[in-house]
Design an enzyme around this catalytic site. Structure first.
Site, PDB file in Angstrom:
ATOM      1  N   HIS A 188      -0.025   0.675   1.525  1.00 26.59           N
ATOM      2  CA  HIS A 188      -0.593   1.629   2.406  1.00 26.59           C
ATOM      3  C   HIS A 188      -0.847   3.116   1.809  1.00 26.59           C
ATOM      4  O   HIS A 188      -0.630   3.000   0.584  1.00 26.59           O
ATOM      5  CB  HIS A 188       0.231   2.026   3.702  1.00 26.59           C
ATOM      6  CG  HIS A 188       1.809   2.134   3.309  1.00 26.59           C
ATOM      7  ND1 HIS A 188       2.135   3.287   2.403  1.00 26.59           N
ATOM      8  CD2 HIS A 188       2.857   1.338   3.394  1.00 26.59           C
ATOM      9  CE1 HIS A 188       3.464   2.999   2.069  1.00 26.59           C
ATOM     10  NE2 HIS A 188       4.008   1.904   3.065  1.00 26.59           N
ATOM     11  N   GLY A 224       1.101   5.683   0.844  1.00 22.12           N
ATOM     12  CA  GLY A 224       2.068   5.792   0.367  1.00 22.12           C
ATOM     13  C   GLY A 224       2.043   5.208  -1.061  1.00 22.12           C
ATOM     14  O   GLY A 224       1.965   5.820  -2.353  1.00 22.12           O
ATOM     15  N   HIS A 225       1.611   3.849  -1.239  1.00 21.08           N
ATOM     16  CA  HIS A 225       1.387   3.123  -2.478  1.00 21.08           C
ATOM     17  C   HIS A 225       0.387   3.697  -3.049  1.00 21.08           C
ATOM     18  O   HIS A 225       0.309   3.909  -4.483  1.00 21.08           O
ATOM     19  CB  HIS A 225       1.333   1.743  -2.179  1.00 21.08           C
ATOM     20  CG  HIS A 225       2.519   1.031  -1.381  1.00 21.08           C
ATOM     21  ND1 HIS A 225       2.492   0.529  -0.045  1.00 21.08           N
ATOM     22  CD2 HIS A 225       3.734   0.808  -1.985  1.00 21.08           C
ATOM     23  CE1 HIS A 225       3.482   0.048   0.311  1.00 21.08           C
ATOM     24  NE2 HIS A 225       4.406   0.007  -0.610  1.00 21.08           N
ATOM     25  N   ASP A 229      11.817   6.662  -1.287  1.00 21.19           N
ATOM     26  CA  ASP A 229      13.081   6.001  -1.601  1.00 21.19           C
ATOM     27  C   ASP A 229      13.826   6.740  -2.501  1.00 21.19           C
ATOM     28  O   ASP A 229      13.977   6.418  -3.709  1.00 21.19           O
ATOM     29  CB  ASP A 229      12.758   4.499  -1.911  1.00 21.19           C
ATOM     30  CG  ASP A 229      11.902   3.617  -0.906  1.00 21.19           C
ATOM     31  OD1 ASP A 229      12.640   3.035  -0.138  1.00 21.19           O
ATOM     32  OD2 ASP A 229      10.743   3.868  -0.895  1.00 21.19           O
TER      33      ASP A 229
HETATM   34  P1  AMP Z   1       7.688  -0.780  -1.548  1.00 20.92           P
HETATM   35  O1  AMP Z   1       6.603  -1.418  -1.489  1.00 20.92           O
HETATM   36  O2  AMP Z   1       8.335  -0.411   0.107  1.00 20.92           O
HETATM   37  O3  AMP Z   1       9.006  -1.368  -2.184  1.00 20.92           O
HETATM   38  O4  AMP Z   1       7.447   0.544  -2.294  1.00 20.92           O
HETATM   39  C1  AMP Z   1       7.064   0.565  -3.549  1.00 20.92           C
HETATM   40  C2  AMP Z   1       7.011   2.054  -3.781  1.00 20.92           C
HETATM   41  O5  AMP Z   1       6.104   2.825  -3.036  1.00 20.92           O
HETATM   42  C3  AMP Z   1       8.360   2.671  -3.992  1.00 20.92           C
HETATM   43  O6  AMP Z   1       8.345   3.673  -5.113  1.00 20.92           O
HETATM   44  C4  AMP Z   1       8.289   3.523  -2.662  1.00 20.92           C
HETATM   45  O7  AMP Z   1       9.241   4.523  -2.719  1.00 20.92           O
HETATM   46  C5  AMP Z   1       6.756   3.993  -2.562  1.00 20.92           C
HETATM   47  N1  AMP Z   1       6.507   4.410  -1.135  1.00 20.92           N
HETATM   48  C6  AMP Z   1       6.775   3.589  -0.182  1.00 20.92           C
HETATM   49  N2  AMP Z   1       6.334   4.386   1.092  1.00 20.92           N
HETATM   50  C7  AMP Z   1       5.909   5.298   0.453  1.00 20.92           C
HETATM   51  C8  AMP Z   1       5.424   6.815   1.170  1.00 20.92           C
HETATM   52  N3  AMP Z   1       5.207   6.907   2.305  1.00 20.92           N
HETATM   53  N4  AMP Z   1       5.211   7.995   0.369  1.00 20.92           N
HETATM   54  C9  AMP Z   1       5.602   7.828  -1.010  1.00 20.92           C
HETATM   55  N5  AMP Z   1       5.889   6.635  -1.796  1.00 20.92           N
HETATM   56  C10 AMP Z   1       6.043   5.585  -0.949  1.00 20.92           C
END
Ligand code: AMP
Length: 284
Positions: free
Chosen positions: A34, A36-37, A150
């Site tokens: 999304h 964020g990624h 995170d």
């Molecule tokens: P995940 O796929 O949930 O393991 O997240 C992968 C990376 O994306 C991690 O470093 C998360 O902190 C970052 N991440 C996930 N959601 C967000 C967000 N809303 N804003 C910024 N970084 C994010």
């Protein structure tokens, strides 16, 4: 952009880039990408010549009663999003590629993992540190990008590279939110319409707490109690934790007299969501 599934393919590609003198950024993810990624991929794209995104739902960081099986997956969507943001290579391995038979070496960390999510999810950070170490060894990037969403994970990874002399710069990126404030998360997809509305208590509580800190409140329990009260007013919400910790040690503090992290984890129905603010970002 290429999508590869084996460690050998990643190594061959990175070797080629290195031979051309190119720098490499890594964005570790569990997929279902999304905005964020995307913000992490953007940051890597602007800070490096080439960007690798790992897209791997890591079984080792899930506890036995957690959502490993139901965790959302969509590699086609991920590939389109990653490419649009400048990703050059997606590493999308099967668990058997990452964990061979007889796998028995782990990266574990004490102290920083004893509070917050480490307390609620006992095996989580061992899985995170192990897989991130493996990804660092496979890709050997110059920089790796992690979200402040995170926050404990970011602190743990920063500490890990320091402890283990891993020569990779760790870059922390701001939380990206939906327009109504909810922090973007792959797990938001679990929420039904009522839960989606109820989930706003997380970002509202974060706003409430950060405003108190901005206005000079130094007493942690005053901030925590106000945030808890707001969350508890929502019938679909159940607090896992609302805590303020020293960002350097992840240990709870009583007064805001040093850089601190206020972090919350709240179940909305069965879905566990997290959010946070750094006092440094609020008061500068
Ligand atoms: P995940 O796929 O949930 O393991 O997240 C992968 C990376 O994306 C991690 O470093 C998360 O902190 C970052 N991440 C996930 N959601 C967000 C967000 N809303 N804003 C910024 N970084 C994010």
């Amino acid at each position: 952009m290429k999508i590869v599934t084996t460690i050998d393919e990643v190594r061959a590609q990175v070797k080629e880039w290195r031979a051309q003198g190119l720098s490499v950024g890594l964005v570790p993810t569990m997929g279902y990408l999304h905005e964020g990624h995307a913000s992490l991929i953007d940051a890597s794209h602007s800070g490096n010549d080439r960007t690798v995104v790992s897209d791997f739902v890591n079984p080792m960081q899930f506890g036995p009663s957690e959502d490993l099986e139901s965790y959302p997956r969509d590699i086609e969507h991920d590939a389109a999003l990653a490419e649009a943001h400048g990703c050059d290579l997606i590493f999308h391995p099967e668990p058997s590629e990452m964990y061979n038979k007889g796998f028995s070496s782990f990266v574990d960390m004490t102290v920083l993992t004893q509070e917050l999510c480490g307390l609620s999810r006992p095996v989580h950070f061992r899985g995170v540190c192990t897989v991130v170490s493996k990804l660092f060894n496979i890709v050997k990037p110059d920089r790796a990008y992690f979200g402040k969403k995170d926050a404990q994970q970011l602190a743990v990874i920063k500490h890990m590279v320091d402890d283990l002399n891993i020569d990779i710069e760790i870059v922390g990126c701001p939380i990206i939110r939906e327009s109504d404030g909810l922090a973007k998360s792959s797990r938001n997809t679990y929420l039904n319409a009522d839960e989606r509305k109820a989930a706003l208590v997380l970002s509202q509580a974060i706003r409430l707490g950060s405003d108190m800190v901005k206005n000079g409140e130094k007493n942690c329990s005053a901030v925590i109690e106000a945030m808890k009260k707001h969350i508890n007013d929502e019938p679909l919400a159940r607090i896992d934790y609302v805590k303020i910790v020293d960002f350097a040690t992840m240990q709870q503090i009583t007064m805001l007299d040093r850089p601190a992290l206020c972090a919350i984890a709240v179940f909305i129905g069965k879905t566990r969501l997290i959010d946070n603010f750094f006092t440094e970002d609020v008061i500068g």
